[in-house]
Design a protein around this motif. Sequence first.
Motif, PDB file in Angstrom:
ATOM      1  N   LYS A 206      -0.310   8.625 -12.123  1.00 43.83           N
ATOM      2  CA  LYS A 206      -1.189   8.954 -13.457  1.00 43.83           C
ATOM      3  C   LYS A 206      -2.059   7.900 -14.018  1.00 43.83           C
ATOM      4  CE  LYS A 206       2.981  11.849 -14.634  1.00 43.83           C
ATOM      5  NZ  LYS A 206       4.078  12.173 -15.629  1.00 43.83           N
ATOM      6  N   ILE A 207      -1.972   6.669 -13.611  1.00 48.27           N
ATOM      7  CA  ILE A 207      -2.586   5.373 -14.022  1.00 48.27           C
ATOM      8  C   ILE A 207      -3.624   5.091 -13.199  1.00 48.27           C
ATOM      9  CG2 ILE A 207      -2.487   2.991 -14.261  1.00 48.27           C
ATOM     10  CD1 ILE A 207       0.587   3.174 -15.043  1.00 48.27           C
ATOM     11  N   LEU A 208      -3.599   5.400 -11.805  1.00 47.22           N
ATOM     12  CA  LEU A 208      -4.571   5.146 -10.870  1.00 47.22           C
ATOM     13  C   LEU A 208      -5.548   6.323 -10.682  1.00 47.22           C
ATOM     14  CD1 LEU A 208      -2.588   3.723  -8.076  1.00 47.22           C
ATOM     15  CD2 LEU A 208      -3.431   2.595  -9.619  1.00 47.22           C
ATOM     16  N   THR A 209      -6.776   5.761 -10.298  1.00 49.27           N
ATOM     17  CA  THR A 209      -7.688   6.579 -10.008  1.00 49.27           C
ATOM     18  C   THR A 209      -7.502   7.362  -8.457  1.00 49.27           C
ATOM     19  OG1 THR A 209      -9.217   5.254  -8.929  1.00 49.27           O
ATOM     20  CG2 THR A 209      -9.665   5.287 -11.104  1.00 49.27           C
ATOM     21  N   VAL A 210      -8.092   8.520  -8.234  1.00 51.40           N
ATOM     22  CA  VAL A 210      -8.066   9.174  -7.135  1.00 51.40           C
ATOM     23  C   VAL A 210      -8.191   8.129  -5.931  1.00 51.40           C
ATOM     24  CG1 VAL A 210      -8.530  10.901  -5.404  1.00 51.40           C
ATOM     25  CG2 VAL A 210      -8.406  11.603  -7.803  1.00 51.40           C
ATOM     26  N   GLU A 211      -9.224   7.227  -5.818  1.00 50.16           N
ATOM     27  CA  GLU A 211      -9.468   6.491  -4.726  1.00 50.16           C
ATOM     28  C   GLU A 211      -8.433   5.226  -4.732  1.00 50.16           C
ATOM     29  OE1 GLU A 211     -12.605   2.897  -4.827  1.00 50.16           O
ATOM     30  OE2 GLU A 211     -13.562   4.908  -4.404  1.00 50.16           O
TER      31      GLU A 211
ATOM     32  N   LYS B 146      -1.275   4.753  -1.095  1.00 48.48           N
ATOM     33  CA  LYS B 146      -0.500   5.430  -0.289  1.00 48.48           C
ATOM     34  C   LYS B 146      -0.509   4.545   1.129  1.00 48.48           C
ATOM     35  CE  LYS B 146      -0.874   9.883  -2.428  1.00 48.48           C
ATOM     36  NZ  LYS B 146      -1.524  11.267  -2.355  1.00 48.48           N
ATOM     37  N   THR B 147      -1.939   4.033   1.455  1.00 46.19           N
ATOM     38  CA  THR B 147      -2.198   3.225   2.662  1.00 46.19           C
ATOM     39  C   THR B 147      -1.263   2.226   2.738  1.00 46.19           C
ATOM     40  OG1 THR B 147      -4.160   4.469   2.887  1.00 46.19           O
ATOM     41  CG2 THR B 147      -3.742   2.206   4.032  1.00 46.19           C
ATOM     42  N   MET B 148      -1.373   1.325   1.289  1.00 50.22           N
ATOM     43  CA  MET B 148      -0.400   0.228   1.398  1.00 50.22           C
ATOM     44  C   MET B 148       1.037   0.382   1.708  1.00 50.22           C
ATOM     45  SD  MET B 148      -2.335  -1.516  -1.930  1.00 50.22           S
ATOM     46  CE  MET B 148      -0.744  -2.573  -2.060  1.00 50.22           C
TER      47      MET B 148
ATOM     48  N   ARG C 220       5.848   0.117   5.195  1.00 49.12           N
ATOM     49  CA  ARG C 220       6.884   0.800   6.147  1.00 49.12           C
ATOM     50  C   ARG C 220       6.887   0.775   7.629  1.00 49.12           C
ATOM     51  NH1 ARG C 220       6.080   5.604   2.059  1.00 49.12           N
ATOM     52  NH2 ARG C 220       7.632   5.176   0.577  1.00 49.12           N
ATOM     53  N   ASN C 221       5.330   0.628   8.078  1.00 47.95           N
ATOM     54  CA  ASN C 221       5.354   0.515   9.361  1.00 47.95           C
ATOM     55  C   ASN C 221       5.601  -0.816   9.727  1.00 47.95           C
ATOM     56  OD1 ASN C 221       4.393   3.005   9.820  1.00 47.95           O
ATOM     57  ND2 ASN C 221       2.313   2.469   9.574  1.00 47.95           N
TER      58      ASN C 221
ATOM     59  N   GLY D 288       7.492  -0.061  -3.389  1.00 49.12           N
ATOM     60  CA  GLY D 288       6.266  -0.307  -3.466  1.00 49.12           C
ATOM     61  C   GLY D 288       5.749  -1.524  -2.868  1.00 49.12           C
ATOM     62  N   PRO D 289       4.640  -2.191  -2.970  1.00 49.03           N
ATOM     63  CA  PRO D 289       4.310  -3.376  -2.464  1.00 49.03           C
ATOM     64  C   PRO D 289       5.182  -4.562  -2.991  1.00 49.03           C
ATOM     65  CG  PRO D 289       2.401  -1.966  -2.930  1.00 49.03           C
ATOM     66  CD  PRO D 289       3.436  -1.362  -3.333  1.00 49.03           C
TER      67      PRO D 289
END
Length: 122
Positions: A90-95, A101-103, A108-109, A119-120
């Motif tokens: 809710k705080i972050l922009t779509v970008e 999500k990539t982070m 996880r990988n 989270g990170p």
Amino acid sequence: MRKSLLAILLAFVSFTTFAQRGGNATPEQRADNQTKTLTENLKLSEDQQKKVYDLSLARAKKMQELRDSQNMDREQMRASMETFNTELGKILTVEQQEKYKTMLEDRRNNRGGGGGGGGPRN
């Protein structure tokens, strides 16, 4: 003698590394570290930084409570992380959400596919 000295040095380096990763960090330090990491990676605005810090602090305090309790409930920890991710979205922009999500996927990988969940880290 040299082997003993080397073993002591290795133990010290290991302990220092653990402490730097947040092993004994206060909830405030954890929130500050997470906010800094997300700011660097997602280019958060000043307003976003304040909101992320508050959100991270609330989660860090909750996690500390769970760690301090006699029975660490993994389900509660997982629920706390899911709540954090929902509120962060809710705080972050779509970008920024896509980059976050990539982070998470990269993290996880890098853990060998294990379910660390969070989270990170900093």
